[in-house]
Design an enzyme around this catalytic site. Sequence first.
Site, PDB file in Angstrom:
ATOM      1  N   ASN A 215       0.854  -1.194   0.000  1.00 17.84           N
ATOM      2  CA  ASN A 215       0.000   0.000   0.000  1.00 17.84           C
ATOM      3  C   ASN A 215       0.884   1.236   0.000  1.00 17.84           C
ATOM      4  O   ASN A 215       2.103   1.139  -0.031  1.00 17.84           O
ATOM      5  CB  ASN A 215      -0.951  -0.038   1.206  1.00 17.84           C
ATOM      6  CG  ASN A 215      -0.193  -0.087   2.506  1.00 17.84           C
ATOM      7  OD1 ASN A 215       0.543   0.829   2.833  1.00 17.84           O
ATOM      8  ND2 ASN A 215      -0.347  -1.184   3.249  1.00 17.84           N
ATOM      9  N   ASP A 283      -4.162  -6.482   5.104  1.00 19.38           N
ATOM     10  CA  ASP A 283      -5.163  -7.359   5.720  1.00 19.38           C
ATOM     11  C   ASP A 283      -5.049  -8.785   5.204  1.00 19.38           C
ATOM     12  O   ASP A 283      -5.423  -9.727   5.876  1.00 19.38           O
ATOM     13  CB  ASP A 283      -6.571  -6.815   5.435  1.00 19.38           C
ATOM     14  CG  ASP A 283      -6.848  -5.566   6.270  1.00 19.38           C
ATOM     15  OD1 ASP A 283      -6.489  -5.577   7.467  1.00 19.38           O
ATOM     16  OD2 ASP A 283      -7.376  -4.575   5.725  1.00 19.38           O
ATOM     17  N   LYS A 293       9.621 -17.224  -9.868  1.00 19.15           N
ATOM     18  CA  LYS A 293       8.907 -16.154 -10.560  1.00 19.15           C
ATOM     19  C   LYS A 293       7.759 -16.749 -11.372  1.00 19.15           C
ATOM     20  O   LYS A 293       7.977 -17.710 -12.127  1.00 19.15           O
ATOM     21  CB  LYS A 293       9.876 -15.407 -11.494  1.00 19.15           C
ATOM     22  CG  LYS A 293       9.211 -14.274 -12.222  1.00 19.15           C
ATOM     23  CD  LYS A 293      10.146 -13.591 -13.190  1.00 19.15           C
ATOM     24  CE  LYS A 293       9.364 -12.599 -14.029  1.00 19.15           C
ATOM     25  NZ  LYS A 293      10.096 -12.125 -15.191  1.00 19.15           N
ATOM     26  N   ASP A 311      -4.150 -10.096  12.959  1.00 18.09           N
ATOM     27  CA  ASP A 311      -4.348  -8.694  13.330  1.00 18.09           C
ATOM     28  C   ASP A 311      -3.430  -8.380  14.510  1.00 18.09           C
ATOM     29  O   ASP A 311      -3.656  -8.847  15.632  1.00 18.09           O
ATOM     30  CB  ASP A 311      -5.820  -8.441  13.695  1.00 18.09           C
ATOM     31  CG  ASP A 311      -6.109  -6.952  13.782  1.00 18.09           C
ATOM     32  OD1 ASP A 311      -5.366  -6.242  14.504  1.00 18.09           O
ATOM     33  OD2 ASP A 311      -7.051  -6.486  13.110  1.00 18.09           O
ATOM     34  N   ILE A 312      -2.394  -7.603  14.246  1.00 15.87           N
ATOM     35  CA  ILE A 312      -1.347  -7.351  15.259  1.00 15.87           C
ATOM     36  C   ILE A 312      -1.920  -6.539  16.420  1.00 15.87           C
ATOM     37  O   ILE A 312      -1.725  -6.872  17.594  1.00 15.87           O
ATOM     38  CB  ILE A 312      -0.153  -6.612  14.615  1.00 15.87           C
ATOM     39  CG1 ILE A 312       0.351  -7.407  13.413  1.00 15.87           C
ATOM     40  CG2 ILE A 312       0.951  -6.388  15.637  1.00 15.87           C
ATOM     41  CD1 ILE A 312       1.301  -6.649  12.503  1.00 15.87           C
ATOM     42  N   PHE A 330      -4.690   2.966  14.857  1.00 12.83           N
ATOM     43  CA  PHE A 330      -5.076   3.977  13.873  1.00 12.83           C
ATOM     44  C   PHE A 330      -6.243   3.396  13.076  1.00 12.83           C
ATOM     45  O   PHE A 330      -6.423   2.177  13.031  1.00 12.83           O
ATOM     46  CB  PHE A 330      -3.909   4.286  12.928  1.00 12.83           C
ATOM     47  CG  PHE A 330      -3.049   5.432  13.401  1.00 12.83           C
ATOM     48  CD1 PHE A 330      -2.261   5.306  14.529  1.00 12.83           C
ATOM     49  CD2 PHE A 330      -3.036   6.639  12.714  1.00 12.83           C
ATOM     50  CE1 PHE A 330      -1.474   6.357  14.983  1.00 12.83           C
ATOM     51  CE2 PHE A 330      -2.255   7.701  13.141  1.00 12.83           C
ATOM     52  CZ  PHE A 330      -1.469   7.563  14.283  1.00 12.83           C
ATOM     53  N   LYS A 344     -13.930  -0.012  15.122  1.00 16.38           N
ATOM     54  CA  LYS A 344     -12.591  -0.626  15.283  1.00 16.38           C
ATOM     55  C   LYS A 344     -12.161  -0.603  16.738  1.00 16.38           C
ATOM     56  O   LYS A 344     -11.530  -1.546  17.225  1.00 16.38           O
ATOM     57  CB  LYS A 344     -11.564   0.108  14.418  1.00 16.38           C
ATOM     58  CG  LYS A 344     -11.539  -0.450  13.011  1.00 16.38           C
ATOM     59  CD  LYS A 344     -10.526   0.155  12.089  1.00 16.38           C
ATOM     60  CE  LYS A 344     -10.767  -0.448  10.699  1.00 16.38           C
ATOM     61  NZ  LYS A 344     -10.230   0.309   9.622  1.00 16.38           N
ATOM     62  N   LYS A 348     -11.285  -4.219  18.075  1.00 18.14           N
ATOM     63  CA  LYS A 348      -9.869  -4.557  18.305  1.00 18.14           C
ATOM     64  C   LYS A 348      -9.493  -4.485  19.775  1.00 18.14           C
ATOM     65  O   LYS A 348      -8.394  -4.890  20.157  1.00 18.14           O
ATOM     66  CB  LYS A 348      -8.980  -3.633  17.475  1.00 18.14           C
ATOM     67  CG  LYS A 348      -9.338  -3.695  15.977  1.00 18.14           C
ATOM     68  CD  LYS A 348      -8.154  -3.485  15.095  1.00 18.14           C
ATOM     69  CE  LYS A 348      -8.547  -3.548  13.630  1.00 18.14           C
ATOM     70  NZ  LYS A 348      -7.442  -3.940  12.760  1.00 18.14           N
TER      71      LYS A 348
HETATM   72  O1  PMT Z   1       2.778   6.064   6.596  1.00 12.92           O
HETATM   73  P1  PMT Z   1       2.194   7.397   6.159  1.00 12.92           P
HETATM   74  O2  PMT Z   1       2.382   7.646   4.683  1.00 12.92           O
HETATM   75  O3  PMT Z   1       2.699   8.527   7.009  1.00 12.92           O
HETATM   76  O4  PMT Z   1       0.620   7.324   6.362  1.00 12.92           O
HETATM   77  C1  PMT Z   1       0.117   7.215   7.650  1.00 12.92           C
HETATM   78  C2  PMT Z   1      -1.033   6.220   7.741  1.00 12.92           C
HETATM   79  C3  PMT Z   1      -2.209   6.742   6.906  1.00 12.92           C
HETATM   80  C4  PMT Z   1      -0.599   4.846   7.223  1.00 12.92           C
HETATM   81  C5  PMT Z   1      -1.402   6.103   9.261  1.00 12.92           C
HETATM   82  O5  PMT Z   1      -1.791   7.371   9.737  1.00 12.92           O
HETATM   83  C6  PMT Z   1      -2.546   5.120   9.472  1.00 12.92           C
HETATM   84  O6  PMT Z   1      -3.717   5.398   9.329  1.00 12.92           O
HETATM   85  N1  PMT Z   1      -2.158   3.858   9.815  1.00 12.92           N
HETATM   86  C7  PMT Z   1      -3.100   2.723   9.954  1.00 12.92           C
HETATM   87  C8  PMT Z   1      -3.357   2.156   8.587  1.00 12.92           C
HETATM   88  C9  PMT Z   1      -4.277   0.940   8.646  1.00 12.92           C
HETATM   89  O7  PMT Z   1      -3.851  -0.126   8.325  1.00 12.92           O
HETATM   90  O8  PMT Z   1      -5.459   1.170   9.121  1.00 12.92           O
HETATM   91  P2  PMT Z   1      -6.631   0.038   9.260  1.00 12.92           P
HETATM   92  O9  PMT Z   1      -7.849   0.836   9.499  1.00 12.92           O
HETATM   93  O10 PMT Z   1      -6.609  -0.882   8.095  1.00 12.92           O
HETATM   94  O11 PMT Z   1      -6.201  -0.769  10.546  1.00 12.92           O
HETATM   95  C10 PMT Z   1      -6.650  -0.426  11.839  1.00 12.92           C
HETATM   96  C11 PMT Z   1      -5.563  -0.650  12.855  1.00 12.92           C
HETATM   97  O12 PMT Z   1      -5.242  -2.038  12.930  1.00 12.92           O
HETATM   98  C12 PMT Z   1      -4.252   0.060  12.572  1.00 12.92           C
HETATM   99  O13 PMT Z   1      -3.742   0.511  13.822  1.00 12.92           O
HETATM  100  C13 PMT Z   1      -3.370  -1.024  11.974  1.00 12.92           C
HETATM  101  O14 PMT Z   1      -1.975  -0.805  12.268  1.00 12.92           O
HETATM  102  C14 PMT Z   1      -3.863  -2.256  12.711  1.00 12.92           C
HETATM  103  N2  PMT Z   1      -3.762  -3.514  11.964  1.00 12.92           N
HETATM  104  C15 PMT Z   1      -4.468  -3.701  10.814  1.00 12.92           C
HETATM  105  C16 PMT Z   1      -4.418  -4.937  10.176  1.00 12.92           C
HETATM  106  C17 PMT Z   1      -3.584  -5.953  10.714  1.00 12.92           C
HETATM  107  N3  PMT Z   1      -3.494  -7.132  10.120  1.00 12.92           N
HETATM  108  N4  PMT Z   1      -2.892  -5.728  11.841  1.00 12.92           N
HETATM  109  C18 PMT Z   1      -2.958  -4.539  12.472  1.00 12.92           C
HETATM  110  O15 PMT Z   1      -2.307  -4.332  13.508  1.00 12.92           O
END
Ligand code: PMT
Length: 412
Positions: A215, A283, A293, A311-312, A330, A344, A348
């Site tokens: 991403n 995800d 390849k 999901d960490i 976030f 969320k 979470k």
């Molecule tokens: O890196 P930059 O370019 O500065 O951009 C910043 C950002 C937009 C990436 C950052 O501000 C941000 O929003 N990070 C979270 C991105 C994200 O994956 O969001 P989510 O809504 O998909 O996930 C929710 C939360 O679960 C997040 O805290 C994520 O780290 C966590 N997660 C998600 C999936 C997963 N398998 N494990 C996780 O821990």
Amino acid sequence: MLQGASILLIIGGGIAAYKTLELIRELKKRGCSVRVILTKAGHQFVTPLSIAALSGEKVFDDLFSLTDEVEMGHIQLSRSADLVVVAPATADLMAKMATGQASDLATTALLATDKRVLIAPAMNVRMWQHPATQRNLATLTGDGVAVVGPNAGDMACGEFGPGRMAEPLEIVAAIDALLAGPPAMPAAAALAGRHVLVTSGPTHEPIDPIRYLANRSSGKQGHAIAAAARRAGARVTLISGPVTIPDPAGVETIHVETAQQMLDAVERALPADIAIFAAAVADWRVAAASGEKIKKSGGRTPALALTENPDILATVARHATLRPALVVGFAAETEHLVEHARAKLAAKGCDLIVANDVSLTGSGITGGVMGADRNAVHLVSASGVTSWPTLGKDEVAARLVQHLAGLGAQWA
Ligand code: PMT
């Protein structure tokens, strides 16, 4: 907040210096007083006469001026302002600031000030992208310096890319936001003795040895949080996906590629007092990544079967024995921002969600939040929603760390 504010503007030597005349005009229009230090190189681009005419103030340019020292010493000059603005912040000025030089009036004032400093970098795109400049930028943001721009576009030197100084009105907005907010520098010892864990950047999920799912996350927001927590005195472990920005100074940085590796590294780094999950974790991963390849053959398009990644954030928030006292996630959303963030928070099991709009247009930030230097976030917790204005990512980081340190009574 601009009305009545006193700004010390340091004009560096770059072609963008002409825009500072407009900046002075806009600040004066909003009721600010503007004192200007003009560097030797700045003299090549704008004249003290035009600056004095617009600011209505004498222009300062000499460290060893007897009259200036009698009227107002350089220390006083840097401290009587509410905010110090460096525009254009050239590569040379940034390098001098990052290494703490005091070779002329501008750098001496910058070293002597006890006020917030905002820089508006402007330089050739290659100079901006050079590892030395990026290292200096990381040092400066680590020191609490706020940054506006640079913007991408056609440059005076004929090249294209990031390096154009932010427009005067963007700088005015950044000044306004800084004056409105709390000081970016959280109390130096606010998190002393604490261990803060931060995830940052994207993850890369391999398809085969040369291709991957990814991403647009750059790591800027997560790295800025790690640097801010370090400035607040914490021991910081940063688990970063693949990014091109430098590791923050003084932070133990562990580099990983996939979501599974990120989870493993996070679990190894526990226990922590605070965990902040800013990484954009994929995800899904490819269920059976190919060891070789994948060849283009017979016009057949390969189908990629995906499987869900761990999901960490949820794993750590629900950890039976090592859950940090404060777990912050976030939420990167493209619609119904606060509503999804609330969902969320519950799903979470974390204490706070920092929600940001990552759609390319919805955030109001050109090019979107991912990869950009600015962010507009909403803090969503069980006790309600707090929205901050659009700020530099380092400012968001500083405010967040300050906010979390302020919750100390609840989690210490
Ligand atoms: O890196 P930059 O370019 O500065 O951009 C910043 C950002 C937009 C990436 C950052 O501000 C941000 O929003 N990070 C979270 C991105 C994200 O994956 O969001 P989510 O809504 O998909 O996930 C929710 C939360 O679960 C997040 O805290 C994520 O780290 C966590 N997660 C998600 C999936 C997963 N398998 N494990 C996780 O821990």
